[in-house]
Design an enzyme around this catalytic site. Structure first.
Site, PDB file in Angstrom:
ATOM      1  N   HIS A   1      -5.855   3.521  -1.603  1.00  0.00           N
ATOM      2  CA  HIS A   1      -7.194   3.847  -1.101  1.00  0.00           C
ATOM      3  C   HIS A   1      -7.490   5.295  -1.463  1.00  0.00           C
ATOM      4  O   HIS A   1      -6.902   6.215  -0.895  1.00  0.00           O
ATOM      5  CB  HIS A   1      -7.240   3.649   0.420  1.00  0.00           C
ATOM      6  CG  HIS A   1      -8.595   3.888   1.016  1.00  0.00           C
ATOM      7  ND1 HIS A   1      -8.834   3.775   2.366  1.00  0.00           N
ATOM      8  CD2 HIS A   1      -9.785   4.239   0.454  1.00  0.00           C
ATOM      9  CE1 HIS A   1     -10.110   4.034   2.610  1.00  0.00           C
ATOM     10  NE2 HIS A   1     -10.701   4.330   1.466  1.00  0.00           N
TER      11      HIS A   1
ATOM     12  N   HIS B   1      -3.991  -4.781   7.834  1.00  0.00           N
ATOM     13  CA  HIS B   1      -4.255  -3.649   8.708  1.00  0.00           C
ATOM     14  C   HIS B   1      -3.417  -3.770   9.980  1.00  0.00           C
ATOM     15  O   HIS B   1      -3.582  -4.682  10.772  1.00  0.00           O
ATOM     16  CB  HIS B   1      -5.727  -3.484   9.090  1.00  0.00           C
ATOM     17  CG  HIS B   1      -6.035  -2.077   9.551  1.00  0.00           C
ATOM     18  ND1 HIS B   1      -6.192  -1.033   8.676  1.00  0.00           N
ATOM     19  CD2 HIS B   1      -6.158  -1.534  10.771  1.00  0.00           C
ATOM     20  CE1 HIS B   1      -6.430   0.084   9.331  1.00  0.00           C
ATOM     21  NE2 HIS B   1      -6.396  -0.186  10.624  1.00  0.00           N
TER      22      HIS B   1
ATOM     23  N   HIS C   1       0.829   6.238   1.957  1.00  0.00           N
ATOM     24  CA  HIS C   1       1.560   7.195   2.796  1.00  0.00           C
ATOM     25  C   HIS C   1       2.719   7.881   2.069  1.00  0.00           C
ATOM     26  O   HIS C   1       3.262   8.863   2.585  1.00  0.00           O
ATOM     27  CB  HIS C   1       1.994   6.533   4.094  1.00  0.00           C
ATOM     28  CG  HIS C   1       0.810   6.213   4.959  1.00  0.00           C
ATOM     29  ND1 HIS C   1      -0.010   7.203   5.461  1.00  0.00           N
ATOM     30  CD2 HIS C   1       0.279   5.035   5.346  1.00  0.00           C
ATOM     31  CE1 HIS C   1      -0.988   6.628   6.149  1.00  0.00           C
ATOM     32  NE2 HIS C   1      -0.843   5.317   6.094  1.00  0.00           N
TER      33      HIS C   1
ATOM     34  N   GLU D   1     -10.937  -9.759   2.747  1.00  0.00           N
ATOM     35  CA  GLU D   1      -9.709  -9.350   3.412  1.00  0.00           C
ATOM     36  C   GLU D   1     -10.014  -9.233   4.898  1.00  0.00           C
ATOM     37  O   GLU D   1     -10.822  -8.385   5.306  1.00  0.00           O
ATOM     38  CB  GLU D   1      -9.163  -8.029   2.876  1.00  0.00           C
ATOM     39  CG  GLU D   1      -7.867  -7.618   3.579  1.00  0.00           C
ATOM     40  CD  GLU D   1      -7.155  -6.451   2.923  1.00  0.00           C
ATOM     41  OE1 GLU D   1      -6.333  -5.800   3.618  1.00  0.00           O
ATOM     42  OE2 GLU D   1      -7.406  -6.180   1.728  1.00  0.00           O
TER      43      GLU D   1
ATOM     44  N   ARG E   1      -9.620   8.051  -0.871  1.00  0.00           N
ATOM     45  CA  ARG E   1     -10.615   8.426   0.129  1.00  0.00           C
ATOM     46  C   ARG E   1     -11.433   9.630  -0.333  1.00  0.00           C
ATOM     47  O   ARG E   1     -10.975  10.431  -1.158  1.00  0.00           O
ATOM     48  CB  ARG E   1      -9.938   8.729   1.463  1.00  0.00           C
ATOM     49  CG  ARG E   1      -9.191   7.536   2.048  1.00  0.00           C
ATOM     50  CD  ARG E   1      -8.604   7.871   3.399  1.00  0.00           C
ATOM     51  NE  ARG E   1      -9.625   7.991   4.415  1.00  0.00           N
ATOM     52  CZ  ARG E   1      -9.834   7.095   5.383  1.00  0.00           C
ATOM     53  NH1 ARG E   1      -9.077   6.018   5.468  1.00  0.00           N
ATOM     54  NH2 ARG E   1     -10.785   7.274   6.270  1.00  0.00           N
TER      55      ARG E   1
ATOM     56  N   ARG F   1      -7.150  12.755   1.214  1.00  0.00           N
ATOM     57  CA  ARG F   1      -6.046  13.097   2.124  1.00  0.00           C
ATOM     58  C   ARG F   1      -4.694  12.571   1.639  1.00  0.00           C
ATOM     59  O   ARG F   1      -3.666  13.067   2.062  1.00  0.00           O
ATOM     60  CB  ARG F   1      -6.322  12.551   3.527  1.00  0.00           C
ATOM     61  CG  ARG F   1      -6.300  11.048   3.640  1.00  0.00           C
ATOM     62  CD  ARG F   1      -6.523  10.587   5.065  1.00  0.00           C
ATOM     63  NE  ARG F   1      -7.865  10.910   5.538  1.00  0.00           N
ATOM     64  CZ  ARG F   1      -8.372  10.444   6.675  1.00  0.00           C
ATOM     65  NH1 ARG F   1      -7.641   9.666   7.451  1.00  0.00           N
ATOM     66  NH2 ARG F   1      -9.598  10.747   7.039  1.00  0.00           N
TER      67      ARG F   1
ATOM     68  N   GLU G   1      -8.818   0.255  -3.104  1.00  0.00           N
ATOM     69  CA  GLU G   1      -9.711   0.272  -1.953  1.00  0.00           C
ATOM     70  C   GLU G   1     -10.660   1.450  -2.108  1.00  0.00           C
ATOM     71  O   GLU G   1     -10.223   2.580  -2.369  1.00  0.00           O
ATOM     72  CB  GLU G   1      -8.918   0.401  -0.658  1.00  0.00           C
ATOM     73  CG  GLU G   1      -8.021  -0.806  -0.378  1.00  0.00           C
ATOM     74  CD  GLU G   1      -7.280  -0.695   0.938  1.00  0.00           C
ATOM     75  OE1 GLU G   1      -6.795  -1.726   1.423  1.00  0.00           O
ATOM     76  OE2 GLU G   1      -7.173   0.423   1.475  1.00  0.00           O
TER      77      GLU G   1
ATOM     78  N   THR H   1      -8.738   3.289   8.500  1.00  0.00           N
ATOM     79  CA  THR H   1      -9.964   2.493   8.558  1.00  0.00           C
ATOM     80  C   THR H   1     -10.052   1.769   9.898  1.00  0.00           C
ATOM     81  O   THR H   1      -9.162   1.018  10.269  1.00  0.00           O
ATOM     82  CB  THR H   1      -9.987   1.483   7.400  1.00  0.00           C
ATOM     83  OG1 THR H   1      -9.783   2.186   6.178  1.00  0.00           O
ATOM     84  CG2 THR H   1     -11.325   0.769   7.339  1.00  0.00           C
TER      85      THR H   1
ATOM     86  N   ASN I   1       0.849  -1.191   0.000  1.00  0.00           N
ATOM     87  CA  ASN I   1       0.000   0.000   0.000  1.00  0.00           C
ATOM     88  C   ASN I   1       0.890   1.248   0.000  1.00  0.00           C
ATOM     89  O   ASN I   1       1.734   1.405   0.888  1.00  0.00           O
ATOM     90  CB  ASN I   1      -0.908  -0.025   1.235  1.00  0.00           C
ATOM     91  CG  ASN I   1      -1.902   1.116   1.250  1.00  0.00           C
ATOM     92  OD1 ASN I   1      -1.552   2.263   1.028  1.00  0.00           O
ATOM     93  ND2 ASN I   1      -3.151   0.812   1.537  1.00  0.00           N
TER      94      ASN I   1
END
Length: 274
Positions: free
Chosen positions: A47, A196, A14, A155, A49, A53, A74, A105, A11
């Protein structure tokens, strides 16, 4: 037949978080995705969103064009996100719950409570050629609902396990929940992914869970990359998850042989009249 090797989805959200902090053009998550692929990532997770962000629509569109592996998008169950999925047609879509105020999440999708909407979403995305996954807590009722909704993949949300104190009764209980959930999902014919809160000190145990196909990991890898570089961070994580899977397979084999020896021993005593 030997099970397929466990997969690592990286992922890159970030990387985009750092870019958005200053509103610059760098660091570019697309560049990070290509580096992660070179290091052995089996897929790239992003993801998009509602509040934008970190990942931006531009990132999703570019990734769809340049990835050599596959994108796992996602997304929340919203018409805006369906429109983007229809445009880029990602190989994988993972439906997730989303609240604006959360840092990340916070829980799994409530498939039981929102069944009709989620089942409809699975149908719409499957029609686009997307492999649909539902991000859910390790709960049997949610797993059963995911199967009925037509999702081929789930998942498992590993957050509660990751946040528990290592070695504590709570951590052990959460691990048992995840293990039972994985076994149940596999028995239903579902593909089981997990993610996660996973990091370099807890990931091997999750990789050892029976039947886990892929782990999706982001924050820990990006944080590690600050010190060793992204390629090395991805390679380290991949080594750990493969070692974890192999340890889980060996433990399962040992347990099977132990049970077989026990059965054989019982049979031997019976035939000898003991």
């Amino acid at each position: 037949m030997h099970p397929p090797r466990i997969l690592l989805g990286v992922n890159i959200d970030h990387i985009a978080t750092l870019r958005q902090a200053r509103g610059t053009r760098y660091p570019d998550p697309v560049q990070a995705a290509l580096l992660a692929e070179e290091a052995g990532a089996d897929g790239i997770t992003v993801h998009l969103r509602e509040d934008r962000r970190h990942i931006q629509p531009r990132d999703v569109r570019l990734l769809a064009e340049v990835l050599n592996t596959r994108m796992n998008l996602e997304m929340a169950v919203t018409e805006e996100m369906f429109a983007l999925a229809e445009e880029v047609r990602p190989a994988h879509v993972c439906l997730v719950p989303e609240k604006r105020e959360e840092l990340t999440t916070e829980g799994g999708l409530d498939v039981v409570g929102g069944f009709d909407q989620i089942a409809s979403a699975c149908q719409r995305l499957a029609a686009l050629g997307c492999d649909v996954s539902l991000f859910i807590d390790p709960d049997e009722a949610q797993i059963d609902a995911a199967k009925r909704a037509g999702a081929p993949t789930i998942e498992l949300h590993t957050g509660a396990y990751a946040e528990a104190k290592p070695g504590s009764a709570e951590a052990n209980a959460e691990y048992d929940r995840l293990s039972a959930a994985a076994v149940h999902a596999v028995s239903l014919g579902l593909v089981v992914n997990a993610g996660h809160g996973l990091h370099y000190h807890n990931v091997e145990a999750i990789a050892a869970l029976p039947g886990v196909n892929e782990l999706n990991i982001g924050h820990a890898i990006i944080a590690r990359a600050l010190f060793v570089g992204l390629k090395e961070a991805v390679q380290e994580m991949k080594r750990l998850i493969i070692a974890g899977q192999e340890a889980g397979l060996m433990a399962a084999l040992d347990a099977h042989e132990h049970d077989h020896d026990h059965d054989h021993s019982d049979g031997h005593h019976d035939c000898c009249g003991h």
